[in-house]
Write a protein that holds these residues in place. Structure first.
Motif, PDB file in Angstrom:
ATOM      1  N   ASP A 177      -0.245   7.319   7.240  1.00 53.79           N
ATOM      2  CA  ASP A 177      -0.892   8.573   6.815  1.00 53.79           C
ATOM      3  C   ASP A 177      -0.527   8.986   5.390  1.00 53.79           C
ATOM      4  OD1 ASP A 177      -2.132   8.848   9.322  1.00 53.79           O
ATOM      5  OD2 ASP A 177      -0.356   9.826  10.144  1.00 53.79           O
ATOM      6  N   GLY A 178      -0.248   8.013   4.537  1.00 51.35           N
ATOM      7  CA  GLY A 178       0.110   8.357   3.173  1.00 51.35           C
ATOM      8  C   GLY A 178      -0.980   9.100   2.428  1.00 51.35           C
ATOM      9  N   LEU A 179      -2.228   8.639   2.575  1.00 49.07           N
ATOM     10  CA  LEU A 179      -3.336   9.277   1.874  1.00 49.07           C
ATOM     11  C   LEU A 179      -3.518  10.721   2.314  1.00 49.07           C
ATOM     12  CD1 LEU A 179      -5.764   9.205  -0.013  1.00 49.07           C
ATOM     13  CD2 LEU A 179      -7.110   8.212   1.842  1.00 49.07           C
ATOM     14  N   GLN A 180      -3.533  10.967   3.613  1.00 43.82           N
ATOM     15  CA  GLN A 180      -3.740  12.324   4.105  1.00 43.82           C
ATOM     16  C   GLN A 180      -2.567  13.233   3.734  1.00 43.82           C
ATOM     17  OE1 GLN A 180      -6.684  13.381   5.548  1.00 43.82           O
ATOM     18  NE2 GLN A 180      -5.723  15.356   5.053  1.00 43.82           N
ATOM     19  N   THR A 181      -1.374  12.682   3.743  1.00 42.62           N
ATOM     20  CA  THR A 181      -0.209  13.472   3.350  1.00 42.62           C
ATOM     21  C   THR A 181      -0.328  13.936   1.908  1.00 42.62           C
ATOM     22  OG1 THR A 181       1.208  12.260   4.904  1.00 42.62           O
ATOM     23  CG2 THR A 181       2.304  13.455   3.137  1.00 42.62           C
ATOM     24  N   LEU A 183      -5.250   9.390  -5.404  1.00 45.30           N
ATOM     25  CA  LEU A 183      -5.925   9.369  -4.102  1.00 45.30           C
ATOM     26  C   LEU A 183      -6.894   8.196  -3.980  1.00 45.30           C
ATOM     27  CD1 LEU A 183      -6.632  13.183  -3.586  1.00 45.30           C
ATOM     28  CD2 LEU A 183      -4.738  11.822  -2.680  1.00 45.30           C
ATOM     29  N   GLU A 184      -7.428   7.750  -5.098  1.00 45.15           N
ATOM     30  CA  GLU A 184      -8.332   6.594  -5.067  1.00 45.15           C
ATOM     31  C   GLU A 184      -7.610   5.306  -4.655  1.00 45.15           C
ATOM     32  OE1 GLU A 184     -10.174   6.421  -8.889  1.00 45.15           O
ATOM     33  OE2 GLU A 184     -11.403   8.217  -8.539  1.00 45.15           O
ATOM     34  N   TRP A 185      -6.289   5.288  -4.752  1.00 42.87           N
ATOM     35  CA  TRP A 185      -5.542   4.130  -4.266  1.00 42.87           C
ATOM     36  C   TRP A 185      -5.604   4.016  -2.736  1.00 42.87           C
ATOM     37  CZ3 TRP A 185      -0.820   5.881  -7.615  1.00 42.87           C
ATOM     38  CH2 TRP A 185      -0.997   5.437  -8.930  1.00 42.87           C
ATOM     39  N   GLU A 186      -5.867   5.123  -2.066  1.00 42.90           N
ATOM     40  CA  GLU A 186      -5.933   5.167  -0.600  1.00 42.90           C
ATOM     41  C   GLU A 186      -4.682   4.537   0.037  1.00 42.90           C
ATOM     42  OE1 GLU A 186      -9.636   3.511   0.734  1.00 42.90           O
ATOM     43  OE2 GLU A 186     -10.806   5.182  -0.094  1.00 42.90           O
ATOM     44  N   SER A 227       0.824  -1.205   0.000  1.00 42.86           N
ATOM     45  CA  SER A 227       0.000   0.000   0.000  1.00 42.86           C
ATOM     46  C   SER A 227       0.864   1.263   0.000  1.00 42.86           C
ATOM     47  CB  SER A 227      -0.952   0.017   1.209  1.00 42.86           C
ATOM     48  OG  SER A 227      -1.890   1.074   1.102  1.00 42.86           O
ATOM     49  N   THR A 228       1.814   1.298  -0.949  1.00 43.64           N
ATOM     50  CA  THR A 228       2.792   2.383  -1.018  1.00 43.64           C
ATOM     51  C   THR A 228       2.680   3.145  -2.332  1.00 43.64           C
ATOM     52  OG1 THR A 228       4.346   1.130   0.344  1.00 43.64           O
ATOM     53  CG2 THR A 228       5.252   2.955  -0.929  1.00 43.64           C
ATOM     54  N   VAL A 229       2.510   4.454  -2.235  1.00 41.71           N
ATOM     55  CA  VAL A 229       2.624   5.322  -3.403  1.00 41.71           C
ATOM     56  C   VAL A 229       4.071   5.787  -3.528  1.00 41.71           C
ATOM     57  CG1 VAL A 229       2.100   7.648  -4.244  1.00 41.71           C
ATOM     58  CG2 VAL A 229       0.254   6.120  -3.630  1.00 41.71           C
TER      59      VAL A 229
END
Length: 231
Positions: free
Chosen positions: A217-221, A199-202, A141-143
């Motif tokens: 907190d990757g999504l919020q960041t 962002l849809e990757w969450e 779950s890493t962007v």
């Protein structure tokens, strides 16, 4: 050297590189082991050393070398020479002449079939500085972002460069899109569509080339970093 950061994902910080006007930047590489054959996917390669090669070879065969935008190619030719069986994948705008090596595939919105089971990707268009490919590793779950989001440590630059970096948000208190990239965004509609896809990757985790990785907190960041574009 290699540091685990998630399921079948490792990070490696490399030496600094010098860009325009003498600005020095930290470098970071991402290595992902693909599920099908255990081959390695190497993003934004850092300088090759014997020690690093030994660690890499212990993980598996290098299959893919990734230049995620036209600014991150400094060590690409070294890796292509060290691993001649690996395919070189580059973002639009990076020529073979500049890269110093053959480019086998141009990156876009569609993942290569050899990594589509493990990674998703999107091209962020509409910017005069660079066209960047952002990746998402599903299992961890890493962007993975290159230059679009940065947070270089305060104190990294000195003198007038420190002032420029602060005004550009390269050294902001939280990960941010540098002002030069914001100003260079000529097609905000297209860029916004790409960011919304990201962002849809969450994502739970976030890795970028110039700044400390985020294990939570990757999504919020990312939402905070792209607020200027999404509002």
């Amino acid at each position: 050297m290699l540091q685990p950061f998630g399921s079948d994902l490792w990070l490696c910080d490399g030496p600094t590189v010098t860009g325009a006007a003498g600005f020095r930047f930290p470098t970071r590489m991402v290595v992902i082991r693909l599920p099908d054959d255990g081959g390695l996917w190497v993003w934004s390669p850092v300088a090759v050393s014997q020690e690093l090669r030994a660690e890499i070879d212990a993980l598996g065969p290098v299959r893919h070398l990734i230049a995620p935008n036209n600014l991150h190619y400094t060590f690409l030719a070294e890796w292509a020479a060290a691993y001649p069986l690996a395919r070189v994948h580059a973002a639009p705008g990076l020529s073979e002449t500049v890269a110093g090596t053959s480019i086998h595939h141009r990156l876009g919105n569609v993942p290569d079939p050899e990594w589509s089971d493990a990674l998703d990707q999107v091209l962020v268009p509409g910017n005069r500085i660079t066209t960047e490919i952002v990746f998402f590793h599903r299992d961890s779950s890493t962007v993975i972002v290159t230059d679009w989001v940065q947070q270089i440590p305060s104190g990294w630059f000195r003198g007038w460069r420190a002032l420029v970096a602060r005004l550009d948000l390269m050294t902001a208190a939280s990960p941010s899109v540098p002002r030069k990239f914001r100003l260079a965004t000529t097609d905000k509609t297209a860029a916004r569509k790409a960011v919304q896809y990201i962002l849809e990757w969450e994502p739970e985790r976030l890795v970028f080339a110039h700044g400390a990785p985020r294990a939570t907190d990757g999504l919020q960041t990312l939402r905070n970093a792209f607020q200027w574009l999404l509002r």
